[in-house]
Design a protein around this motif. Sequence first.
Motif, mmCIF file in Angstrom:
data_model
loop_
_atom_site.group_PDB
_atom_site.id
_atom_site.type_symbol
_atom_site.label_atom_id
_atom_site.label_comp_id
_atom_site.label_asym_id
_atom_site.label_seq_id
_atom_site.Cartn_x
_atom_site.Cartn_y
_atom_site.Cartn_z
ATOM 1 N N ALA A 124 0.830 -1.206 0.000
ATOM 2 C CA ALA A 124 0.000 0.000 0.000
ATOM 3 C C ALA A 124 0.861 1.251 0.000
ATOM 4 O O ALA A 124 0.600 2.212 -0.731
ATOM 5 N N ARG A 163 2.338 1.750 -3.429
ATOM 6 C CA ARG A 163 1.370 2.316 -4.377
ATOM 7 C C ARG A 163 1.127 3.789 -4.093
ATOM 8 O O ARG A 163 1.033 4.608 -5.010
ATOM 9 N N ASN A 218 -14.531 -9.192 -3.968
ATOM 10 C CA ASN A 218 -13.767 -8.146 -4.642
ATOM 11 C C ASN A 218 -14.180 -8.103 -6.106
ATOM 12 O O ASN A 218 -13.656 -8.842 -6.950
ATOM 13 N N PRO A 227 -5.743 -5.724 -9.084
ATOM 14 C CA PRO A 227 -5.466 -4.285 -9.234
ATOM 15 C C PRO A 227 -5.249 -3.852 -10.668
ATOM 16 O O PRO A 227 -5.679 -2.761 -11.072
ATOM 17 N N TYR A 265 -8.006 4.284 -12.482
ATOM 18 C CA TYR A 265 -8.560 5.252 -11.542
ATOM 19 C C TYR A 265 -8.364 6.680 -12.046
ATOM 20 O O TYR A 265 -7.361 6.990 -12.702
ATOM 21 N N PHE A 291 -4.568 4.598 -0.852
ATOM 22 C CA PHE A 291 -4.643 3.253 -0.278
ATOM 23 C C PHE A 291 -4.409 3.313 1.229
ATOM 24 O O PHE A 291 -3.574 4.084 1.717
ATOM 25 N N GLU A 315 -5.570 -3.834 0.538
ATOM 26 C CA GLU A 315 -5.730 -2.398 0.363
ATOM 27 C C GLU A 315 -6.499 -2.052 -0.908
ATOM 28 O O GLU A 315 -7.248 -1.065 -0.944
ATOM 29 N N ASP A 316 -6.351 -2.867 -1.959
ATOM 30 C CA ASP A 316 -7.088 -2.587 -3.191
ATOM 31 C C ASP A 316 -8.581 -2.888 -3.016
ATOM 32 O O ASP A 316 -9.432 -2.148 -3.526
ATOM 33 N N TYR A 317 -8.899 -3.947 -2.292
ATOM 34 C CA TYR A 317 -10.306 -4.259 -2.015
ATOM 35 C C TYR A 317 -10.936 -3.178 -1.153
ATOM 36 O O TYR A 317 -12.052 -2.706 -1.427
#
Length: 823
Positions: A598, A601, A677, A682, A687, A698, A706-708
């Motif tokens: 996270a 990212r 999810n 990802p 985005y 994130f 973290e993506d979910y």
Amino acid sequence: MTAQRPEVSVYIQTYQQRPYIRDAIEGVLAQRRPFELEILIADDCSSDGTREILEEYRRRHPELIRLLLPARNLGPTEMFRRALGEVRGDLVAWLDGDDYWFEPEKLVRQVDAMRSHPSWAACFHDATVRQVDGGAPDRPYVSDEMPAALTYADLLRSNPVPSLSLMARGDLVRNLPDWVWEGLWSDWLAMLAIAEHGELGYMPEQMGVYRVHSAGISSGLSRTEQLEEDLRLYALIDPVIDERHRVELERAVRSRRCQIAVERAAVPFSGAVGVLASAAESPTYLNGRQVWQLEVADDDFGNLDAGDRDGSLAVGVEKMRHAAGRAEPGLAHFPGGKRQPEAGSEGRLFLLAVGPSADWLARYSRLGRQLQGASRVVAQEDDYLLLEVLSAVGAPAPMGALIEITEVDLLPDPELLGCHIDRPLVGALTDAHTVEIGGWAIGNGTPVVAIELATEGRAFRRVPVGRERPDLAQAFPDSPSAGVSGFGTDVSLVGGPPEQTIEVRAILKDQRRATVGSIKARSRWRENLATGSPLVSVVIPCYGQAPYLEEAIESVLAQTYAQVEIVVIDDGSPDNAARLAGRFPWVRCVRQPNAGLAAARNAGIRESEGELLVFLDADDRLLPRALENGVAQLREHPEAAFAFGRYRRMGPQGERLENDEQPRPDADPYSVFLRYNYAGVPAAVIYRRSALEDAGNFDETLPGVEDYDLGLRLSRDHTVLPHDEFVAEYRVHGSGMSRDAAMMLKMVRLALRRQKRSAGEKGLRDEYREGHGFWQRYYGEPLVAAVRTDFANRQWGRGLRRTRALARLYPRGLGALLRRPRA
């Protein structure tokens, strides 16, 4: 002269130094000497009367002085070699004939120091530098940072030792290696040879004068010529240097090369030079110019990366730029250029990056991008980068959400004599970070002391009233506070609801509130995808996935969409990820200590500039039309915070696997995200940067999910768009983060619990419960299998730890442990 071996020999070397030689000899004769002393003076065929003065002193002090007077000129190096073969003392000190000692206790102090430090090979002291040919004031020779003793590595970087100050052990002096006599800097080479046998101790007292004048051997050279001679010295010792010092030698060479660049570029002595380099190769001396250290680089650039991310490096450069205009002009210490700036010249800032720091600045740093429009390249080689900073160093343009002002209503309370909201104006479009609110308010009898800003009934800012308003003093002559009734502030509306109202209230002196009015605003995305081709930033975090990284990068380079920026985040990867990324000329690699996926990212968000972002794990790949499809979806649906397509599964070697089911139910995407999810992986998602900023990026407290979590938050608050195009390939292998079933189950339950209130408010309790059941099965069943494997392999400790996790996270799995697994 006595035949007894003297304890101390003093050697003076001279050539054409008639104006100075008496000072040198008298300084030696004035020494207190409770030990046997000899003075050897060598003259290299002077024709200015120097020899006659030497003969005079020998006649006066035959018991002390010996002369070495060759019949022809030998040159300084050969003269030095022959003379050191003649000295007999246990300790040897030397000086040139244009320097002198003024402290009568110099030799006694050095002898005492050498006796009390038997491990020292030599010792030296500070001296006064005196410019004979100019009006510069005296200055110390040695810097304040000098350590208590110099090592060989220290001397390799530079020679900070005044030659007139050295005292060395006689046996070392008489047995110097042949390579010492092959360069002009024979005294420095001699010190390096001596330092191979022990440290050179330092005494901070100034006990002699080093004269700088045009006739001196070294001071008569321009600074460029001196530095070129340094490089010749390094070439001499390169074949004989101990390999332990090879890195220090390379750093020293880089330091000289960059200093030569400064001299050849005629960097002015007004202003300053900011330096970005490691401590070992940072030039702290640039011929009298002001030298300011921007940052000393760590070996792994961790501190530079941190300062680059938080903006402190850019702030440092900007502070230097302002300070350079006020800096005291430097003064050239050596001939070969203007000694001082022209009258009225403004101080300018130059930035010098040395060694690996230059590559970091040019290729990997955010600061380098910020400097591109604010500086010019003066000189650049593999070893260095020299820039002149011409204008303000600004941050890359913000890409976050915008606020559109839709209404500004005045609702003056009778307690107010008058009021107005001057800013913002209706229709204004401003960055959500800095919405300017200003106006004025005058109390009707009771003074107004502050303005309160509130939203949804909750006050969030108190602004003092007191700005001068001479126009209001004229308009309200009977109000004593009218002339200072103005107010103003900047507020951030990032993270607020799409539609929001700010209530503006006056706080009276007795703490009562009086309504001024309200401001209505709505959020908009900054970018306009209807025209042009927006930049898409593809962020590739990498930790331990170097074997796959090239495939990931190549999949981005193969895109049909051209406006792409690739940023690799080396998250402290133990493999050669940064080196692999460096093979691609248009890929920027940012290195940071390992902080998790996270954080990597989020670093990619900060380090990139695209309006749209895709997060590609280093072991996955994008399909060729992924970005083209994603941009088209967001262009057609400007209300969407992100769009996501389908993905294919592949094995460790890229072999095609059976695809997961990826249904597209006709339902609110948030309700689907509550159940599982929905986006899948990802790399399938594109985005808007403004949406990420609005959501706070994130969550670094939820490793692995973290993506979910981001998908849950964005689909809860915004429109999100699933589509049917295949856009990514997801690699399935045993080293992925999702293999730790217990940790993943813990994190995903935590992320889902944070949605409990929202799910209830939206009438999605069933979907919320279904999601908990799905994730318990998804990670709980692999956890059951892992416990069985541990016990079968007699891994009792690990098996018990996993059983405890199973009982806490998936109690139903305990019953499954007791049942025989199906064949």
